[in-house]
Enzyme design. Sequence first.
Site, short mmCIF file in Angstrom:
data_model
loop_
_atom_site.label_atom_id
_atom_site.label_comp_id
_atom_site.label_asym_id
_atom_site.label_seq_id
_atom_site.Cartn_x
_atom_site.Cartn_y
_atom_site.Cartn_z
N GLY A 223 0.79 -1.22 0.00
CA GLY A 223 0.00 0.00 0.00
C GLY A 223 0.83 1.28 0.00
CB VAL A 267 6.24 -0.50 15.89
CG1 VAL A 267 7.04 -0.47 14.60
CG2 VAL A 267 4.74 -0.61 15.62
CG ASN A 352 -15.21 7.26 8.83
OD1 ASN A 352 -16.32 7.60 8.40
ND2 ASN A 352 -14.46 6.36 8.21
CE1 TYR A 358 -6.36 4.22 11.04
CE2 TYR A 358 -7.95 5.82 10.20
CZ TYR A 358 -6.76 5.12 10.07
OH TYR A 358 -5.97 5.34 8.96
CE LYS A 362 -3.72 6.57 11.33
NZ LYS A 362 -2.28 6.35 11.04
#
Length: 452
Positions: A223, A267, A352, A358, A362
Amino acid sequence: MTDRLMALAHNPLTRGLVRALGLPQPTPLARARGGWSARPFVDQVMAVGGVTEGFALRHAREALAEGGATVLASQAELGGRDVHGVVFDATGLGGPGALRALHDFFHPLVPRLARNARVTVLASLPEEAESPAAAAASRGVEGFVRSLAKEVGRRGVTANLVYVARGAETRLAGPVRFFCGVESTYVSGQAVRLSTGVRAPATPPLHQALAGKVALVTGAARGIGAATAERLAQEGARVVCLDVAALEDAVKATAARVGGEALVLDVTAPEAPARLVAALKERHGGVDIVVHNAGITRDRTLAKMTPEQWDAVLAVNLAAIVAADDALLASGALRDEGRLVYLSSISGVAGNFGQTNYATSKAALIGYVAALAPGLSSRGISANAVAPGFIETAMVDKMPLMTREVGRRLNALSQGGQPRDVAELVTFLASPGAYGVTGNTIRVCGQGLIGA
């Protein structure tokens, strides 16, 4: 993946039907295939103008001319030619009445814009204005640019605004070349701030801009991450491609394709920051560019979301990034004049449905970048976030047909973007020429109609 409406709208047998049904007829967007050219504007006509013949306009004109453009100072010089790019300097606006200059300059010019043309407007920072009236005029330019972008987007034309801080005029070359170039094909309706805080590098190269640099890209297996690794490598960077063990084969394939190397690492593991620093120092003595792209989704409405789903997203998308940065900065592994780029999202800007976890992660990155950037500027390091909109990835290909088709049309360009479009902006922000851009969040969304 195929954009069916795009195919139908440009097929001689079906385009009449598309037009008769009143459906969007997206213009195929111009995209580069290779790296930057020292003279990208050869054979292109660029129109420039301004409220006054200011310092900013002079630097913008020089950048276009050095890029090979035919620069016209008067619309009378156009003749029958179309315009491929426009730069208008609105930094001299003194009050509301001066805004008429925008109408006077653009009114006759808009019909002359070629498909995939670029419009860039420069304005003063409202907070640096000499009066409230002048501040109002500067801020008014943003509404003009965003609206113009929506009017011209159907032709693949983009329009963006660069707010220029006092003393930052000499830093315009990089932004002007990007926003007037093919690389900004899916960046439109954006307002970017150009500041003086970051220490200036030596003369930024115009070709192979990242030669000799070491770049780390997380989530590089596929991606946007894979496209970013490829694009950074095209500019000469040695790319370290990082991803999790489950995607080891894919990340190794990406690394092989770009002539880089793979690093398999979770990570979120407690030892990950120390292992990352050790690997970068042992193999390369440090790192110059860090692209924090790795991220996950665990979508559910809040009422149905488990604590584990919330924690997993925040751990990967935010906590792991902060921990890695702390280690890179404390150890000195991130070199002076480094570049930090963070993949936020349109969800972090507008929210959203079903993505509270999420969107939180962000949006947090946007705040993190704004707070982090000033403290790094004395070392010549910049930090910026990129917020993609509807990008044609494997995840999008799994959407139901109608959901996918509607999503593609909810922007001024009436189509989805490509991973390469995001990679182009990341590469610009990673380059020496972007040293005036820090603390910004820039959307790559074709001027999505949802959100600011």
